[in-house]
Design a protein around this motif. Sequence first.
Motif, PDB file in Angstrom:
ATOM      1  N   ALA A   1       0.849  -1.202   0.000  1.00 33.71           N
ATOM      2  CA  ALA A   1       0.000   0.000   0.000  1.00 33.71           C
ATOM      3  C   ALA A   1       0.882   1.248   0.000  1.00 33.71           C
ATOM      4  O   ALA A   1       0.645   2.186  -0.769  1.00 33.71           O
ATOM      5  CB  ALA A   1      -0.927   0.001   1.212  1.00 33.71           C
TER       6      ALA A   1
ATOM      7  N   PHE B   1      -6.902  -0.811  -4.877  1.00 32.38           N
ATOM      8  CA  PHE B   1      -5.680  -1.467  -4.406  1.00 32.38           C
ATOM      9  C   PHE B   1      -6.011  -2.856  -3.861  1.00 32.38           C
ATOM     10  O   PHE B   1      -5.380  -3.843  -4.233  1.00 32.38           O
ATOM     11  CB  PHE B   1      -5.008  -0.601  -3.335  1.00 32.38           C
TER      12      PHE B   1
ATOM     13  N   GLU C   1      -4.738  -6.153  -5.685  1.00 33.53           N
ATOM     14  CA  GLU C   1      -3.602  -6.775  -5.039  1.00 33.53           C
ATOM     15  C   GLU C   1      -3.955  -7.935  -4.092  1.00 33.53           C
ATOM     16  O   GLU C   1      -3.133  -8.816  -3.869  1.00 33.53           O
ATOM     17  CB  GLU C   1      -2.809  -5.730  -4.240  1.00 33.53           C
TER      18      GLU C   1
ATOM     19  N   GLN D   1       2.280   2.344  -3.167  1.00 32.88           N
ATOM     20  CA  GLN D   1       1.306   3.006  -4.048  1.00 32.88           C
ATOM     21  C   GLN D   1       0.802   4.329  -3.454  1.00 32.88           C
ATOM     22  O   GLN D   1      -0.188   4.885  -3.914  1.00 32.88           O
ATOM     23  CB  GLN D   1       0.140   2.065  -4.342  1.00 32.88           C
TER      24      GLN D   1
END
Length: 169
Positions: free
Chosen positions: A125, A163, A167, A128
């Motif tokens: 996380a 996300f 992911e 990003q």
Amino acid sequence: MQKCFGQPAGLSIMLLSPRAVERFRKINERSHYNSLTAQYEKMLNFQTTHTPNVLGIYLLSRTLHDRPGIKVTHQHLQDRASKLYDYFDQATQLTPMVQTPETRSTTVIGLQGPAPLIDEVKRRALAQGLQLGSGYGNWKPTSLRIANFPAIPDAAFEQLVQFFAKEFA
């Protein structure tokens, strides 16, 4: 103030029920400068107990003026929280820390999982540009917290949703 309204630290809003006012007036604690009794008495006279944070009050005023009403904001936060809770209730190795939906927080979504997974989620996380909060105490290695405050724009919230969908689905 800083979390829900996106304001600098140092200013707060206090709401007291009539029962709370009755209780602290009965106790009548006056040995501290910040006692509720002293603050309440000053409020009745339209006075402050401290030099007011004029900039903070102005910023709060502008923020409240520019935001939708509390009912709209509350519903919006509930919708966002439900979206996350629904996802984590069924789709991933991460699960809500609070299992009873009626007692879950709207503004802080606590998730739990194995420590290596928590580390990996937080690391990916952060790569990003997403900051996830850590748990507290003994739960720190096996939990994380997602903020769902009014100050967080929908675009950032959607980035977080994407996300997890990409992911960790």
